[in-house]
Design a protein around this motif. Sequence first.
Motif, PDB file in Angstrom:
ATOM      1  N   THR A  13       0.937  -1.271   0.008  1.00  0.00           N
ATOM      2  CA  THR A  13      -0.118   0.024  -0.047  1.00  0.00           C
ATOM      3  C   THR A  13       0.810   1.296   0.161  1.00  0.00           C
ATOM      4  OG1 THR A  13       0.034  -0.064   2.268  1.00  0.00           O
ATOM      5  CG2 THR A  13      -1.820  -1.086   1.141  1.00  0.00           C
ATOM      6  N   PRO A  14       0.296   2.427  -0.421  1.00  0.00           N
ATOM      7  CA  PRO A  14       1.142   3.809  -0.300  1.00  0.00           C
ATOM      8  C   PRO A  14       1.348   3.956   1.062  1.00  0.00           C
ATOM      9  CG  PRO A  14      -0.892   3.952  -1.724  1.00  0.00           C
ATOM     10  CD  PRO A  14      -0.995   2.388  -1.100  1.00  0.00           C
ATOM     11  N   LEU A  15       2.415   4.618   1.390  1.00  0.00           N
ATOM     12  CA  LEU A  15       2.660   5.322   2.657  1.00  0.00           C
ATOM     13  C   LEU A  15       2.562   6.846   2.406  1.00  0.00           C
ATOM     14  CD1 LEU A  15       5.594   3.399   4.339  1.00  0.00           C
ATOM     15  CD2 LEU A  15       3.234   3.434   4.932  1.00  0.00           C
ATOM     16  N   GLU A  16       1.965   7.542   3.290  1.00  0.00           N
ATOM     17  CA  GLU A  16       1.739   8.838   2.885  1.00  0.00           C
ATOM     18  C   GLU A  16       1.826   9.581   4.344  1.00  0.00           C
ATOM     19  OE1 GLU A  16      -2.205   8.782   1.527  1.00  0.00           O
ATOM     20  OE2 GLU A  16      -1.609   8.241  -0.597  1.00  0.00           O
ATOM     21  N   PRO A  17       2.110  11.021   4.395  1.00  0.00           N
ATOM     22  CA  PRO A  17       2.293  11.790   5.507  1.00  0.00           C
ATOM     23  C   PRO A  17       1.241  11.450   6.765  1.00  0.00           C
ATOM     24  CG  PRO A  17       2.749  13.066   3.654  1.00  0.00           C
ATOM     25  CD  PRO A  17       2.334  11.742   3.029  1.00  0.00           C
ATOM     26  N   TRP A  18       0.098  11.656   6.211  1.00  0.00           N
ATOM     27  CA  TRP A  18      -0.721  11.323   7.489  1.00  0.00           C
ATOM     28  C   TRP A  18      -0.616  10.207   8.046  1.00  0.00           C
ATOM     29  CZ3 TRP A  18      -4.269   7.378   7.192  1.00  0.00           C
ATOM     30  CH2 TRP A  18      -4.406   6.616   6.247  1.00  0.00           C
ATOM     31  N   GLN A  19       0.068   9.124   7.764  1.00  0.00           N
ATOM     32  CA  GLN A  19       0.385   7.728   8.258  1.00  0.00           C
ATOM     33  C   GLN A  19       1.700   7.858   9.308  1.00  0.00           C
ATOM     34  OE1 GLN A  19       0.329   5.805   4.586  1.00  0.00           O
ATOM     35  NE2 GLN A  19      -1.442   4.707   5.281  1.00  0.00           N
ATOM     36  N   ALA A  20       2.068   9.042   9.686  1.00  0.00           N
ATOM     37  CA  ALA A  20       3.483   9.307  10.138  1.00  0.00           C
ATOM     38  C   ALA A  20       3.487   8.552  11.603  1.00  0.00           C
ATOM     39  CB  ALA A  20       3.912  10.787  10.481  1.00  0.00           C
ATOM     40  N   VAL A  21       2.394   8.782  12.225  1.00  0.00           N
ATOM     41  CA  VAL A  21       2.230   7.892  13.749  1.00  0.00           C
ATOM     42  C   VAL A  21       2.636   6.309  13.259  1.00  0.00           C
ATOM     43  CG1 VAL A  21       0.990   7.031  15.604  1.00  0.00           C
ATOM     44  CG2 VAL A  21       0.891   9.744  14.771  1.00  0.00           C
ATOM     45  N   GLU A  22       1.730   5.693  12.476  1.00  0.00           N
ATOM     46  CA  GLU A  22       2.067   4.303  12.385  1.00  0.00           C
ATOM     47  C   GLU A  22       3.377   3.933  11.612  1.00  0.00           C
ATOM     48  OE1 GLU A  22      -0.466   0.687   9.764  1.00  0.00           O
ATOM     49  OE2 GLU A  22      -0.354   2.822   9.175  1.00  0.00           O
ATOM     50  N   THR A  53      10.523  12.497   6.613  1.00  0.00           N
ATOM     51  CA  THR A  53      10.569  11.269   5.715  1.00  0.00           C
ATOM     52  C   THR A  53       9.538  10.965   4.730  1.00  0.00           C
ATOM     53  OG1 THR A  53      12.196  10.273   7.324  1.00  0.00           O
ATOM     54  CG2 THR A  53      11.148   8.808   5.455  1.00  0.00           C
ATOM     55  N   LEU A  54       8.347  10.787   5.064  1.00  0.00           N
ATOM     56  CA  LEU A  54       6.998  10.435   4.432  1.00  0.00           C
ATOM     57  C   LEU A  54       6.664  11.702   3.395  1.00  0.00           C
ATOM     58  CD1 LEU A  54       4.717   8.497   6.824  1.00  0.00           C
ATOM     59  CD2 LEU A  54       6.268   7.516   4.858  1.00  0.00           C
ATOM     60  N   GLY A  56       8.909  13.776   2.264  1.00  0.00           N
ATOM     61  CA  GLY A  56       9.918  13.853   1.173  1.00  0.00           C
ATOM     62  C   GLY A  56       9.422  13.051   0.099  1.00  0.00           C
ATOM     63  N   TYR A  57       9.026  11.702   0.410  1.00  0.00           N
ATOM     64  CA  TYR A  57       8.681  10.739  -0.506  1.00  0.00           C
ATOM     65  C   TYR A  57       7.331  11.195  -1.279  1.00  0.00           C
ATOM     66  CZ  TYR A  57      12.358   7.414  -0.292  1.00  0.00           C
ATOM     67  OH  TYR A  57      13.559   6.871  -0.156  1.00  0.00           O
ATOM     68  N   ALA A  58       6.486  11.807  -0.384  1.00  0.00           N
ATOM     69  CA  ALA A  58       5.040  12.315  -1.107  1.00  0.00           C
ATOM     70  C   ALA A  58       5.603  13.511  -2.244  1.00  0.00           C
ATOM     71  CB  ALA A  58       4.296  13.146  -0.024  1.00  0.00           C
ATOM     72  N   ASP A  59       6.669  14.453  -2.038  1.00  0.00           N
ATOM     73  CA  ASP A  59       7.043  15.535  -2.846  1.00  0.00           C
ATOM     74  C   ASP A  59       7.837  14.756  -4.043  1.00  0.00           C
ATOM     75  OD1 ASP A  59       6.273  17.343  -0.994  1.00  0.00           O
ATOM     76  OD2 ASP A  59       8.362  17.562  -0.096  1.00  0.00           O
ATOM     77  N   ARG A  60       8.514  13.593  -3.889  1.00  0.00           N
ATOM     78  CA  ARG A  60       9.082  12.881  -4.959  1.00  0.00           C
ATOM     79  C   ARG A  60       8.127  12.382  -5.742  1.00  0.00           C
ATOM     80  NH1 ARG A  60      14.027   9.492  -2.063  1.00  0.00           N
ATOM     81  NH2 ARG A  60      15.282  11.170  -1.474  1.00  0.00           N
ATOM     82  N   GLN A  61       6.977  11.736  -5.130  1.00  0.00           N
ATOM     83  CA  GLN A  61       5.846  11.102  -5.983  1.00  0.00           C
ATOM     84  C   GLN A  61       5.311  12.258  -6.833  1.00  0.00           C
ATOM     85  OE1 GLN A  61       3.307   8.657  -3.957  1.00  0.00           O
ATOM     86  NE2 GLN A  61       1.778   8.830  -5.528  1.00  0.00           N
ATOM     87  N   ALA A  62       5.106  13.382  -6.336  1.00  0.00           N
ATOM     88  CA  ALA A  62       4.347  14.370  -7.074  1.00  0.00           C
ATOM     89  C   ALA A  62       5.248  14.975  -8.300  1.00  0.00           C
ATOM     90  CB  ALA A  62       4.072  15.558  -6.229  1.00  0.00           C
ATOM     91  N   ALA A  63       6.655  14.825  -8.013  1.00  0.00           N
ATOM     92  CA  ALA A  63       7.472  15.011  -9.157  1.00  0.00           C
ATOM     93  C   ALA A  63       7.765  13.722 -10.166  1.00  0.00           C
ATOM     94  CB  ALA A  63       8.884  15.668  -8.499  1.00  0.00           C
ATOM     95  N   PHE A  69       6.193   2.727  -0.264  1.00  0.00           N
ATOM     96  CA  PHE A  69       5.102   1.936  -0.170  1.00  0.00           C
ATOM     97  C   PHE A  69       5.215   0.972   1.059  1.00  0.00           C
ATOM     98  CE2 PHE A  69       5.849   2.572  -4.670  1.00  0.00           C
ATOM     99  CZ  PHE A  69       4.604   3.002  -5.122  1.00  0.00           C
ATOM    100  N   GLY A  70       4.195   0.740   1.787  1.00  0.00           N
ATOM    101  CA  GLY A  70       4.385  -0.044   2.898  1.00  0.00           C
ATOM    102  C   GLY A  70       3.872  -1.715   2.549  1.00  0.00           C
ATOM    103  N   ILE A  71       4.510  -2.485   3.378  1.00  0.00           N
ATOM    104  CA  ILE A  71       4.020  -3.859   3.233  1.00  0.00           C
ATOM    105  C   ILE A  71       3.203  -4.291   4.449  1.00  0.00           C
ATOM    106  CG2 ILE A  71       5.001  -6.337   3.367  1.00  0.00           C
ATOM    107  CD1 ILE A  71       7.390  -5.198   1.891  1.00  0.00           C
ATOM    108  N   ARG A  72       2.119  -4.578   4.464  1.00  0.00           N
ATOM    109  CA  ARG A  72       1.204  -4.799   5.423  1.00  0.00           C
ATOM    110  C   ARG A  72       0.949  -6.311   5.688  1.00  0.00           C
ATOM    111  NH1 ARG A  72      -0.645  -0.269   7.566  1.00  0.00           N
ATOM    112  NH2 ARG A  72      -0.232   1.637   6.242  1.00  0.00           N
ATOM    113  N   LEU A  73       1.108  -6.838   7.041  1.00  0.00           N
ATOM    114  CA  LEU A  73       0.877  -8.226   7.023  1.00  0.00           C
ATOM    115  C   LEU A  73      -0.359  -8.310   8.017  1.00  0.00           C
ATOM    116  CD1 LEU A  73       1.728 -11.293   6.777  1.00  0.00           C
ATOM    117  CD2 LEU A  73       3.259 -11.006   8.625  1.00  0.00           C
ATOM    118  N   GLY A  74      -1.339  -8.957   7.678  1.00  0.00           N
ATOM    119  CA  GLY A  74      -2.539  -8.925   8.446  1.00  0.00           C
ATOM    120  C   GLY A  74      -2.944  -7.442   8.898  1.00  0.00           C
ATOM    121  N   GLY A  75      -2.781  -6.616   7.813  1.00  0.00           N
ATOM    122  CA  GLY A  75      -3.171  -5.173   8.269  1.00  0.00           C
ATOM    123  C   GLY A  75      -2.213  -4.241   9.118  1.00  0.00           C
ATOM    124  N   THR A  76      -1.024  -4.846   9.541  1.00  0.00           N
ATOM    125  CA  THR A  76      -0.058  -4.451  10.356  1.00  0.00           C
ATOM    126  C   THR A  76       1.160  -4.050   9.486  1.00  0.00           C
ATOM    127  OG1 THR A  76      -0.750  -5.122  12.402  1.00  0.00           O
ATOM    128  CG2 THR A  76       1.487  -4.382  12.398  1.00  0.00           C
TER     129      THR A  76
END
Length: 187
Positions: A13-22, A53-54, A56-63, A69-76
């Motif tokens: 799944t994508p990793l985005e700045p709003w997911q910084a806590v996780e 960090t996230l 920075g990657y969001a800015d790179r994605q926009a450019a 991207f995150g790898i989630r196992l059982g949602g984690t």
Amino acid sequence: MYAVPLADDAELTPLEPWQAVEFFEHMERARGNTDPWIPWATRSTDLESARATLQGYADRQAADTGRIFGIRLGGTLVGGVMFVHFDAATGVCEIGAWTEKDGEGRGLISAAVRRLIDYALVERGLHKVEWWNSSGNARSRAVAQRMGMHHDGTMREHVLHNGVRQDYEVWSVLAREWRAGEGAQPG
């Protein structure tokens, strides 16, 4: 949000700045696997730096110059992959990956890296995917080898990380090799 299946209980799944806590909580669990090898991981030491960090990657994605991207196992969140560099104009990108202990030994990194290679070389039409790893990181080297990458060379004492100069290996797979089945194609 979208998710790409990697296994019955795992997805990319994508990793985005709003997911910084996780992301920060995951990085805390992953420190033993990441800090010796990944410079940005050693800088993601609190919520603010993890968000940076996230972002920075969001800015790179926009450019269109990088993505994470995150790898989630059982949602984690247990690991991830990224386009460290993505240069459509030159046709070259670099892929990297990391995982915490709970994500090891399940083939998730290999499955995710295959997806990124296929995206870069087949869908986007790039010429070459690179993989850079510290010569001391045998697990990372093994991913490059599983992908059918060729060892292009070793740059001696190329990176200063945690006060130590590390030799860095460069591996790559070309689009024609991947398409011809010389690389590890998705199954």
